[in-house]
Enzyme design. Structure first.
Site, PDB file in Angstrom:
ATOM      1  CG  ASN A 216     -37.032  25.663 -35.344  1.00 54.37           C
ATOM      2  OD1 ASN A 216     -37.514  25.762 -34.072  1.00 54.37           O
ATOM      3  ND2 ASN A 216     -36.099  25.055 -35.501  1.00 54.37           N
ATOM      4  N   PRO A 311     -25.285  19.237 -40.429  1.00 56.90           N
ATOM      5  CG  PRO A 311     -23.682  19.682 -38.692  1.00 56.90           C
ATOM      6  CD  PRO A 311     -24.371  20.469 -39.895  1.00 56.90           C
ATOM      7  CG  PHE A 331     -37.897  14.850 -28.734  1.00 56.45           C
ATOM      8  CD1 PHE A 331     -37.092  14.592 -27.939  1.00 56.45           C
ATOM      9  CD2 PHE A 331     -39.408  15.298 -28.452  1.00 56.45           C
ATOM     10  CE1 PHE A 331     -37.319  14.626 -26.356  1.00 56.45           C
ATOM     11  CE2 PHE A 331     -39.682  15.213 -26.935  1.00 56.45           C
ATOM     12  CZ  PHE A 331     -38.653  14.832 -26.153  1.00 56.45           C
TER      13      PHE A 331
HETATM   14  O1  PMT Z   1     -39.102  23.573 -27.723  1.00 52.31           O
HETATM   15  P1  PMT Z   1     -40.780  23.163 -27.640  1.00 52.31           P
HETATM   16  O2  PMT Z   1     -41.366  24.733 -28.039  1.00 52.31           O
HETATM   17  O3  PMT Z   1     -40.924  23.136 -26.253  1.00 52.31           O
HETATM   18  O4  PMT Z   1     -40.982  22.225 -28.505  1.00 52.31           O
HETATM   19  C1  PMT Z   1     -40.524  20.910 -28.520  1.00 52.31           C
HETATM   20  C2  PMT Z   1     -40.291  20.359 -29.628  1.00 52.31           C
HETATM   21  C3  PMT Z   1     -41.454  20.142 -30.260  1.00 52.31           C
HETATM   22  C4  PMT Z   1     -39.116  21.247 -30.396  1.00 52.31           C
HETATM   23  C5  PMT Z   1     -39.806  18.908 -29.336  1.00 52.31           C
HETATM   24  O5  PMT Z   1     -40.578  18.263 -28.327  1.00 52.31           O
HETATM   25  C6  PMT Z   1     -39.227  18.212 -30.813  1.00 52.31           C
HETATM   26  O6  PMT Z   1     -39.977  17.477 -31.342  1.00 52.31           O
HETATM   27  N1  PMT Z   1     -37.776  18.373 -31.029  1.00 52.31           N
HETATM   28  C7  PMT Z   1     -37.370  17.787 -32.055  1.00 52.31           C
HETATM   29  C8  PMT Z   1     -37.644  18.700 -33.291  1.00 52.31           C
HETATM   30  C9  PMT Z   1     -37.110  18.026 -34.588  1.00 52.31           C
HETATM   31  O7  PMT Z   1     -36.029  18.842 -35.196  1.00 52.31           O
HETATM   32  O8  PMT Z   1     -37.364  17.144 -35.002  1.00 52.31           O
HETATM   33  P2  PMT Z   1     -37.127  16.270 -36.261  1.00 52.31           P
HETATM   34  O9  PMT Z   1     -37.866  15.380 -36.617  1.00 52.31           O
HETATM   35  O10 PMT Z   1     -36.691  17.246 -37.316  1.00 52.31           O
HETATM   36  O11 PMT Z   1     -35.568  15.679 -36.067  1.00 52.31           O
HETATM   37  C10 PMT Z   1     -35.615  14.492 -35.374  1.00 52.31           C
HETATM   38  C11 PMT Z   1     -34.406  14.295 -34.371  1.00 52.31           C
HETATM   39  O12 PMT Z   1     -33.062  14.747 -35.223  1.00 52.31           O
HETATM   40  C12 PMT Z   1     -34.594  15.236 -33.180  1.00 52.31           C
HETATM   41  O13 PMT Z   1     -34.208  14.540 -32.061  1.00 52.31           O
HETATM   42  C13 PMT Z   1     -33.545  16.403 -33.617  1.00 52.31           C
HETATM   43  O14 PMT Z   1     -32.924  16.927 -32.313  1.00 52.31           O
HETATM   44  C14 PMT Z   1     -32.530  15.788 -34.297  1.00 52.31           C
HETATM   45  N2  PMT Z   1     -32.051  16.384 -35.337  1.00 52.31           N
HETATM   46  C15 PMT Z   1     -32.631  17.022 -36.592  1.00 52.31           C
HETATM   47  C16 PMT Z   1     -31.614  17.581 -37.376  1.00 52.31           C
HETATM   48  C17 PMT Z   1     -30.626  17.857 -37.477  1.00 52.31           C
HETATM   49  N3  PMT Z   1     -29.803  18.422 -38.115  1.00 52.31           N
HETATM   50  N4  PMT Z   1     -29.628  17.348 -36.101  1.00 52.31           N
HETATM   51  C18 PMT Z   1     -30.484  16.735 -35.309  1.00 52.31           C
HETATM   52  O15 PMT Z   1     -29.856  16.084 -34.219  1.00 52.31           O
END
Ligand code: PMT
Length: 414
Positions: A216, A311, A331
């Site tokens: 991504n 996971p 996040f």
């Molecule tokens: O890296 P940059 O270019 O600076 O951009 C920053 C960002 C947009 C990547 C960052 O600010 C951000 O939003 N990170 C989380 C991105 C994400 O995967 O969001 P999500 O809504 O899909 O996931 C929610 C949370 O679960 C996040 O804390 C993620 O780390 C976590 N997650 C998701 C999937 C997974 N399999 N394991 C996880 O731990």
């Protein structure tokens, strides 16, 4: 521990016999031990044994003129460097949590201005009962230290968590307490000194074959800035990062990984931690049965990829039981209804705080230098103005430091 004064409170549990061994071990290390034995405790070990081992009076009764004339209960509670409660029964923990003073042990524990370490010991169902869990969480939020309990076979014939920590484990916890207490004061401006933080950052790469992968647009800028900001405030930071093209943040230990599964393993290896911030954009899916040879173009046309779920690192850390960091921050990257979806995500994944950011194409959040976020906690939703990613990181690290230094109890933020 030489020269340290320990006040040992022995409550009524079968594990009380281990406290006799604990007294011996503490004295071997040069500590002096004075004991308070509860009425129930005296059903399990005799005052005479405790007296012989401590070589001191055994304090037993709030209303005993002899005890009070030798040493008033207030002085008894303060005339120590550390109070150790072993075994700490469900009943005594409940009375401590409620602030009761209905016997000498509870009174001393209420009157003290010294640190308290408890070694819980009870039946597994009593330990797992919501009342005991709530009492223990309340005591820990007030700064009470804990060692154990351990898993194992119990005197009552059941199996599970509830066995008192072994005397050597309690001894190590006491030694660790004095090592920390004797450590130099953290320099001003470093409020997270002595705290361990785990930060995830960047994308993950999920292989299709040895040369191709699914990824991504995360650059790692936001996660790396958070790691640097926490280190700046004195935290010992482990940054677990997916493949990025930006420099390592200063003052952090960096673990570079590629896939979600590697990221999870690196995070688990970095525990225990006080703080976890999951800013990585972890791939939700990976390719099932990725090929270890380069896929060839052929007459059959493009290959069909089957995806399988990765996971969830944030959810795993949030539900890590005893190893759960005290504060877990996730996040949420959303492209619409940001606050609504992020609020639901916070509940679903079990984290304490979630930082919601809009990653719609026009925002430039992924890969860009700025971010517009909402901080969502149990107290509500806080919209932040559009800021540089460094400023978002500094503000988040400041909020985390306030959570730890401002004594905001975990249950108010969870
Ligand atoms: O890296 P940059 O270019 O600076 O951009 C920053 C960002 C947009 C990547 C960052 O600010 C951000 O939003 N990170 C989380 C991105 C994400 O995967 O969001 P999500 O809504 O899909 O996931 C929610 C949370 O679960 C996040 O804390 C993620 O780390 C976590 N997650 C998701 C999937 C997974 N399999 N394991 C996880 O731990």
């Amino acid at each position: 521990m030489a020269g340290k004064r320990i006040l040992l409170v022995i409550a009524g549990g079968i594990a009380a016999y281990k406290s006799l061994e604990l007294i011996r071990r503490l004295k071997e290390r040069g500590a002096s031990v004075r004991a308070v034995l509860t009425k129930a405790g005296a059903e399990f070990v005799t005052p005479l044994s405790v007296q012989a081992l401590t070589e001191d009076t055994v304090y037993r009764d709030l209303w005993s003129l002899t005890d009070e004339s030798e040493m008033g209960h207030i002085q008894l509670s303060r005339d120590a460097d550390l109070l150790v409660v072993a075994p700490a029964t469900a009943d005594l923990l409940a009375r401590m949590a409620a602030g009761m003073a209905d016997d000498l042990a509870a009174t001393v524990l209420l009157a003290t201005d010294k640190p308290v370490l408890v070694a819980p010991a009870m039946n597994v169902r009593m330990w797992e009962h919501p009342a005991t869990r709530a009492n223990m969480a309340l005591l820990e939020s007030r700064g009470v230290l804990r060692v154990g309990p351990n898993d194992g076979a119990m005197a009552c014939g059941e199996y599970g968590a509830g066995r008192m920590a072994e005397p050597m484990e309690i001894l190590e916890a006491v030694a660790a307490f004095f090592a920390r207490a004797n450590a130099p004061e953290p320099p001003a401006g470093r409020p997270l000194a002595g705290r361990r933080a785990l930060v995830t950052s960047g994308p993950t790469h999920e292989p299709i074959d040895p040369v191709r992968y699914i990824a991504n647009r995360s650059s790692g800028k936001q996660g790396h800035a958070i790691a640097a900001a926490l280190a700046e405030l004195g935290a010992e930071v482990t940054l677990v990062t997916g493949p990025v093209r930006i420099p390592d943040p200063p003052g952090c230990s960096v673990r570079a990984v590629e896939t979600a599964r590697e990221m999870l393993a690196a995070c688990e290896a970095a525990l225990p931690a006080d703080i976890a911030v999951c800013a990585a954009a972890v791939a939700d899916w990976r390719v099932a049965g990725s090929s270890d040879r380069k896929l060839k173009k052929g007459a059959a046309g493009p290959p069909a990829l089957t995806l399988t779920e990765n996971p969830d690192i944030l959810a795993t850390l949030s539900r890590a039981g005893e190893r759960r960091p005290a504060l877990v921050v996730g996040f949420a990257a959303e492209t619409g209804d940001v606050v609504e979806y992020a609020t639901a995500k916070r509940a679903r994944k079990g984290c304490d705080w979630i930082v919601a950011n809009d990653v719609s194409p026009g925002t430039g959040t992924f890969g860009g230098d700025e971010n517009t976020v909402h901080l969502i906690t149990a107290d509500g939703v806080e919209p932040w103005p559009r800021l540089g990613k460094d400023a978002v990181a500094a503000r988040l690290a400041g909020a985390i430091a306030a959570r730890f230094t401002g004594n905001i109890p975990a249950e108010e933020t969870a």
